[in-house]
Design a protein around this motif. Sequence first.
Motif, PDB file in Angstrom:
ATOM      1  N   ALA A 268      13.114 -16.470   7.768  1.00  0.00           N
ATOM      2  CA  ALA A 268      11.859 -17.282   8.272  1.00  0.00           C
ATOM      3  C   ALA A 268      12.154 -18.583   8.474  1.00  0.00           C
TER       4      ALA A 268
ATOM      5  N   SER B  47       6.337 -22.444   6.505  1.00  0.00           N
ATOM      6  CA  SER B  47       4.832 -21.861   6.666  1.00  0.00           C
ATOM      7  C   SER B  47       4.816 -20.406   6.772  1.00  0.00           C
ATOM      8  N   ASN B  48       6.034 -19.728   7.287  1.00  0.00           N
ATOM      9  CA  ASN B  48       5.950 -18.280   7.605  1.00  0.00           C
ATOM     10  C   ASN B  48       6.168 -17.703   6.125  1.00  0.00           C
TER      11      ASN B  48
ATOM     12  N   HIS C  12       3.906 -25.847  19.716  1.00  0.00           N
ATOM     13  CA  HIS C  12       4.476 -25.201  18.342  1.00  0.00           C
ATOM     14  C   HIS C  12       3.553 -25.090  17.308  1.00  0.00           C
TER      15      HIS C  12
ATOM     16  N   GLN D  31       2.796 -21.269  15.861  1.00  0.00           N
ATOM     17  CA  GLN D  31       2.850 -20.963  14.553  1.00  0.00           C
ATOM     18  C   GLN D  31       1.605 -20.097  13.897  1.00  0.00           C
TER      19      GLN D  31
ATOM     20  N   ILE E 143      11.845 -13.958  12.992  1.00  0.00           N
ATOM     21  CA  ILE E 143      10.928 -14.314  13.859  1.00  0.00           C
ATOM     22  C   ILE E 143      11.271 -15.589  14.903  1.00  0.00           C
ATOM     23  N   HIS E 144      10.728 -15.354  15.849  1.00  0.00           N
ATOM     24  CA  HIS E 144      11.430 -16.390  16.596  1.00  0.00           C
ATOM     25  C   HIS E 144      10.346 -17.139  17.789  1.00  0.00           C
ATOM     26  N   PRO E 145      10.179 -18.294  18.111  1.00  0.00           N
ATOM     27  CA  PRO E 145       8.957 -19.087  18.606  1.00  0.00           C
ATOM     28  C   PRO E 145       8.787 -18.915  20.227  1.00  0.00           C
TER      29      PRO E 145
HETATM   30  C1  GRF Z   1       9.317 -21.044  13.300  1.00  0.00           C
HETATM   31  O1  GRF Z   1       8.708 -21.605  14.325  1.00  0.00           O
HETATM   32  C2  GRF Z   1      10.062 -19.757  13.310  1.00  0.00           C
HETATM   33  O2  GRF Z   1       9.751 -19.124  14.505  1.00  0.00           O
HETATM   34  C3  GRF Z   1      11.492 -20.218  13.778  1.00  0.00           C
HETATM   35  O3  GRF Z   1      11.666 -21.295  12.888  1.00  0.00           O
HETATM   36  C4  GRF Z   1      10.263 -21.843  12.547  1.00  0.00           C
HETATM   37  C5  GRF Z   1       9.970 -21.825  10.861  1.00  0.00           C
HETATM   38  O4  GRF Z   1       8.889 -22.431  10.455  1.00  0.00           O
HETATM   39  N1  GRF Z   1      12.441 -19.397  13.629  1.00  0.00           N
HETATM   40  P1  GRF Z   1       8.664 -22.373   8.899  1.00  0.00           P
HETATM   41  O5  GRF Z   1       9.459 -23.101   8.086  1.00  0.00           O
HETATM   42  O6  GRF Z   1       8.066 -20.860   8.506  1.00  0.00           O
HETATM   43  O7  GRF Z   1       7.239 -23.043   8.719  1.00  0.00           O
END
Ligand code: GRF
Length: 202
Positions: A89, A13-14, A169, A173, A110-112
């Motif tokens: 990502a 998704s990112n 989450h 996102q 990117i970190h959640p």
């Molecule tokens: C995201 O929550 C990101 O922060 C973490 O892994 C997840 C990836 O999500 N590092 P996506 O595959 O981009 O939907």
Amino acid sequence: MLSLAVLGSGKGSNFQSIFEAIEEGRLAARIVCVISDVPEAFILERARRAGLPAEFVDCGPWRTKVEGEAEQRLLERLRAHGADTIALAGFMRMLKRGLISAYPGRIVNIHPSLLPAFPGLRAWQQALEYGVRVTGCTVHFVDEGMDTGPIIVQRTVPVLDDDTPDTLHARIQEQEHIAYPEALDLLARGRLRIEGRRVRRV
Ligand code: GRF
């Protein structure tokens, strides 16, 4: 203009938010390749649908890192595609020195969570279990530590009383999809200076 490689292990998704930001003129970049260490990862399917080079790269026998021959293989593919910047990502392996030193100041993740709180896996669940009232997401430069590099952008997300790991989450996102293109665009425009731990905007 960045020549961006997007690396992911999951649903992508990112990647999608980065791609859309480029299409809409909000991010001065082109995606030169999307690479996954998981052959069936949905991020590869998304990339193909977007008409981008999408490639599985065997990243080696350790599920949590890219090292040795696998690191050289990945580096070779990144160079073959002409990548000058790497966006992690949802890439579930740690990068080691060979790759990091080949792209100084050019690898972001990117970190959640609001780092340095809750590094590592399932950060949203860690936040929920800890009982914080506010969490969020962080875009940062990658160094050899786990989720430790200099911070570029953070966005906050309130924790609600009835949140489950999944609902929290999902809201994190939503903020990731704003934060990541924004951070990459700052990098693309040469607006970031790394000074020790801190990233200054110029
Ligand atoms: C995201 O929550 C990101 O922060 C973490 O892994 C997840 C990836 O999500 N590092 P996506 O595959 O981009 O939907």
